[in-house]
Enzyme design. Structure first.
Site, PDB file in Angstrom:
ATOM      1  N   SER A  64      68.588  60.013  54.185  1.00  0.00           N
ATOM      2  CA  SER A  64      69.822  60.519  54.697  1.00  0.00           C
ATOM      3  C   SER A  64      71.017  60.490  53.491  1.00  0.00           C
ATOM      4  O   SER A  64      71.183  59.636  52.937  1.00  0.00           O
ATOM      5  CB  SER A  64      70.646  59.194  55.797  1.00  0.00           C
ATOM      6  OG  SER A  64      71.984  59.936  55.989  1.00  0.00           O
ATOM      7  N   HIS A  83      68.018  64.681  55.920  1.00  0.00           N
ATOM      8  CA  HIS A  83      69.013  64.217  56.901  1.00  0.00           C
ATOM      9  C   HIS A  83      70.549  64.450  56.625  1.00  0.00           C
ATOM     10  O   HIS A  83      70.710  63.746  55.573  1.00  0.00           O
ATOM     11  CB  HIS A  83      68.657  62.982  57.503  1.00  0.00           C
ATOM     12  CG  HIS A  83      69.347  62.517  58.910  1.00  0.00           C
ATOM     13  ND1 HIS A  83      69.070  63.102  60.130  1.00  0.00           N
ATOM     14  CD2 HIS A  83      70.657  61.857  58.929  1.00  0.00           C
ATOM     15  CE1 HIS A  83      69.797  62.521  61.041  1.00  0.00           C
ATOM     16  NE2 HIS A  83      70.668  61.948  60.288  1.00  0.00           N
ATOM     17  N   ASP A 121      74.295  64.377  57.498  1.00  0.00           N
ATOM     18  CA  ASP A 121      75.149  63.805  58.502  1.00  0.00           C
ATOM     19  C   ASP A 121      76.497  64.482  58.516  1.00  0.00           C
ATOM     20  O   ASP A 121      77.407  64.031  57.423  1.00  0.00           O
ATOM     21  CB  ASP A 121      75.186  62.400  58.372  1.00  0.00           C
ATOM     22  CG  ASP A 121      74.140  61.479  58.605  1.00  0.00           C
ATOM     23  OD1 ASP A 121      73.653  61.555  59.849  1.00  0.00           O
ATOM     24  OD2 ASP A 121      73.592  60.553  57.893  1.00  0.00           O
ATOM     25  N   MET A 139      80.325  64.659  59.770  1.00  0.00           N
ATOM     26  CA  MET A 139      81.255  63.976  60.374  1.00  0.00           C
ATOM     27  C   MET A 139      82.792  64.386  60.299  1.00  0.00           C
ATOM     28  O   MET A 139      83.151  64.743  59.207  1.00  0.00           O
ATOM     29  CB  MET A 139      81.314  62.421  60.097  1.00  0.00           C
ATOM     30  CG  MET A 139      79.942  61.784  60.156  1.00  0.00           C
ATOM     31  SD  MET A 139      80.144  59.988  59.056  1.00  0.00           S
ATOM     32  CE  MET A 139      78.450  59.697  59.218  1.00  0.00           C
ATOM     33  N   HIS A 148      72.712  66.740  61.500  1.00  0.00           N
ATOM     34  CA  HIS A 148      73.142  65.822  62.448  1.00  0.00           C
ATOM     35  C   HIS A 148      74.637  66.114  62.622  1.00  0.00           C
ATOM     36  O   HIS A 148      75.171  65.327  61.967  1.00  0.00           O
ATOM     37  CB  HIS A 148      72.817  64.239  62.078  1.00  0.00           C
ATOM     38  CG  HIS A 148      73.140  63.338  63.179  1.00  0.00           C
ATOM     39  ND1 HIS A 148      73.036  62.102  62.885  1.00  0.00           N
ATOM     40  CD2 HIS A 148      73.610  63.265  64.281  1.00  0.00           C
ATOM     41  CE1 HIS A 148      73.592  61.174  63.850  1.00  0.00           C
ATOM     42  NE2 HIS A 148      73.877  62.016  64.933  1.00  0.00           N
ATOM     43  N   MET A 192      77.989  65.117  64.024  1.00  0.00           N
ATOM     44  CA  MET A 192      78.624  64.079  64.786  1.00  0.00           C
ATOM     45  C   MET A 192      80.176  64.496  64.697  1.00  0.00           C
ATOM     46  O   MET A 192      81.203  64.077  64.116  1.00  0.00           O
ATOM     47  CB  MET A 192      78.643  62.512  63.871  1.00  0.00           C
ATOM     48  CG  MET A 192      77.252  62.083  64.060  1.00  0.00           C
ATOM     49  SD  MET A 192      76.923  60.856  62.731  1.00  0.00           S
ATOM     50  CE  MET A 192      76.404  61.614  61.778  1.00  0.00           C
ATOM     51  N   MET A 241      69.808  56.904  68.179  1.00  0.00           N
ATOM     52  CA  MET A 241      70.953  55.999  67.201  1.00  0.00           C
ATOM     53  C   MET A 241      70.430  54.529  67.016  1.00  0.00           C
ATOM     54  O   MET A 241      70.689  54.134  68.377  1.00  0.00           O
ATOM     55  CB  MET A 241      72.301  56.330  67.301  1.00  0.00           C
ATOM     56  CG  MET A 241      72.589  57.865  67.149  1.00  0.00           C
ATOM     57  SD  MET A 241      72.257  58.162  65.607  1.00  0.00           S
ATOM     58  CE  MET A 241      73.321  57.306  64.699  1.00  0.00           C
ATOM     59  N   ASP A 274      67.470  56.513  63.783  1.00  0.00           N
ATOM     60  CA  ASP A 274      68.711  56.847  62.904  1.00  0.00           C
ATOM     61  C   ASP A 274      69.531  55.629  62.595  1.00  0.00           C
ATOM     62  O   ASP A 274      70.364  55.443  63.578  1.00  0.00           O
ATOM     63  CB  ASP A 274      69.301  58.127  63.125  1.00  0.00           C
ATOM     64  CG  ASP A 274      70.444  58.662  62.030  1.00  0.00           C
ATOM     65  OD1 ASP A 274      70.503  57.960  61.023  1.00  0.00           O
ATOM     66  OD2 ASP A 274      71.128  59.521  62.286  1.00  0.00           O
TER      67      ASP A 274
HETATM   68  C1  DX5 Z   1      75.011  57.030  60.967  1.00  0.00           C
HETATM   69  C2  DX5 Z   1      74.357  58.264  60.386  1.00  0.00           C
HETATM   70  C3  DX5 Z   1      72.831  57.794  59.607  1.00  0.00           C
HETATM   71  C4  DX5 Z   1      73.160  57.075  58.210  1.00  0.00           C
HETATM   72  C5  DX5 Z   1      71.916  56.385  58.288  1.00  0.00           C
HETATM   73  O1  DX5 Z   1      76.256  57.515  61.597  1.00  0.00           O
HETATM   74  O2  DX5 Z   1      74.065  59.039  61.325  1.00  0.00           O
HETATM   75  O3  DX5 Z   1      72.154  59.120  59.530  1.00  0.00           O
HETATM   76  O4  DX5 Z   1      73.663  58.037  57.390  1.00  0.00           O
HETATM   77  O5  DX5 Z   1      72.321  55.419  56.850  1.00  0.00           O
HETATM   78  P1  DX5 Z   1      71.727  54.222  56.899  1.00  0.00           P
HETATM   79  O6  DX5 Z   1      70.171  54.151  56.752  1.00  0.00           O
HETATM   80  O7  DX5 Z   1      72.354  53.450  55.759  1.00  0.00           O
HETATM   81  O8  DX5 Z   1      71.981  53.489  58.196  1.00  0.00           O
HETATM   82 ZN    ZN Z   2      72.575  60.741  61.055  1.00  0.00          ZN
END
Ligand code: DX5
Ligand code: ZN
Length: 223
Positions: A8, A33, A35, A37, A66, A68, A137, A175
Site C-alpha cells: 500500500s 495498492h 488508497d 481518500m 481503492h 475511499m 477491510m 486490507d
Molecule cells: C486503510 C487503507 C489501507 C492502508 C493499509 O484505510 O485502505 O490500504 O494503507 O496500511 P497498513 O498496512 O499500514 O494498515
Molecule cells: Zn486500501
C-alpha cells in the site's frame, strides 16, 4: 493460484514515491495498492488523479485503486484513464453500487467492492456476480498503520465459504494492519491478496518484507 502481495503506497515516503514504487517493482510485488481518500467518506485526504497518473508511469504491476471517496461513481472513468487496473469502491459509499460496478467492467477494469469491519457479508449477495475482488477491510478505513482487527480472520473464513458457491473466481483481498506476524493467519483463512502498507514501508528491509510475504505458503488445514 498462489496469493498476491500488494504494497500500500499510502505508507511510502511521498517525496520519493518513484523510488519506492521502483523498489516494489524490483521486489516482485504483484499489485500496487493505491488508497484514494477524500476527507468526506473518510476523515483523511491522501492524493488524487494526477498522483495516480504519475504512479502509473513507474509501476510495472497493475494499479489496485481503492477509492475511499463519497459517490465514487463520479470518478470511475477518470481513475481508469489515470491508469487504474482494478477499481474498488465501498459498498457503503455508493448509492447505485450495481450501476457503478457495471461501469467499472465496461471501462475494462476489474471491479472490486470493499466492505468495512462493521458491514455484514450479506451486503455482497446482490452484487457478487459483478465483482472480481472483495476487499475485506481489517481496519476502519482512513489511515495506514492501524492495528489489525482480530475478528477479521473469522470474517475472511466466512467470506471464503460464501464465495465458494459461485463459479467465477472472486479474489479475497485483505486490507489493514497486515504484517509479517499475522499474514500467515490471514492467508490460511482464505486471503488471495495481501495488502500491507506500514508492514512493508516501515520495515527495516522493505524489499525483504515483500519477498517474505510472497514466500508464505497457505496451510489449508489451519483454515
Ligand atoms: C486503510 C487503507 C489501507 C492502508 C493499509 O484505510 O485502505 O490500504 O494503507 O496500511 P497498513 O498496512 O499500514 O494498515
Ligand atoms: Zn486500501
Amino acid at each position: 493460484m498462489s496469493h498476491l502481495v500488494a504494497p500500500s503506497i499510502l505508507s511510502c515516503d511521498f517525496a520519493y514515491m518513484a523510488r519506492d514504487i521502483e523498489m516494489c517493482n524490483a521486489a516482485g510485488a504483484d499489485w500496487l495498492h493505491v488508497d484514494v481518500m477524500d476527507g468526506m467518506y473518510v476523515p483523511n485526504i491522501s492524493f488524487g488523479l494526477p498522483v495516480v497518473a504519475a504512479m502509473k508511469r513507474h509501476a510495472k504491476m497493475p494499479l489496485d485503486v481503492h477509492l475511499m471517496i463519497a459517490k465514487p461513481e463520479r470518478y470511475l472513468k477518470h481513475f481508469r484513464e489515470a491508469g487504474a487496473d482494478i477499481i474498488t469502491i465501498h459498498v457503503e459509499a455508493c448509492t447505485h453500487i450495481h450501476a457503478a460496478l457495471t461501469e467499472i467492467r465496461q471501462l475494462g477494469a476489474k471491479a472490486g467492492v470493499a466492505i468495512n469491519p462493521g458491514t455484514p457479508l450479506n451486503s455482497l449477495h446482490p452484487i457478487v456476480q459483478m465483482i472480481d475482488v472483495v476487499c475485506l477491510m481489517s481496519v476502519n478505513p482512513g489511515f495506514g498503520g492501524q492495528e489489525f482487527i482480530r475478528s477479521s480472520v473469522d470474517k475472511i473464513r466466512n467470506l471464503k465459504k460464501l464465495l465458494s458457491a459461485y463459479k467465477h473466481k472472486i479474489l479475497i483481498e485483505v486490507d489493514g494492519g497486515v504484517k509479517l506476524d499475522n499474514a500467515q493467519s490471514v492467508l490460511d483463512a482464505g486471503a488471495d491478496v495481501i495488502v500491507s502498507g506500514s508492514g512493508i514501508f516501515q520495515h527495516d528491509d522493505p524489499p525483504g518484507a515483500i519477498q517474505t510475504l510472497k514466500s508464505l505458503k497457505r496451510n489449508t488445514k489451519a483454515a
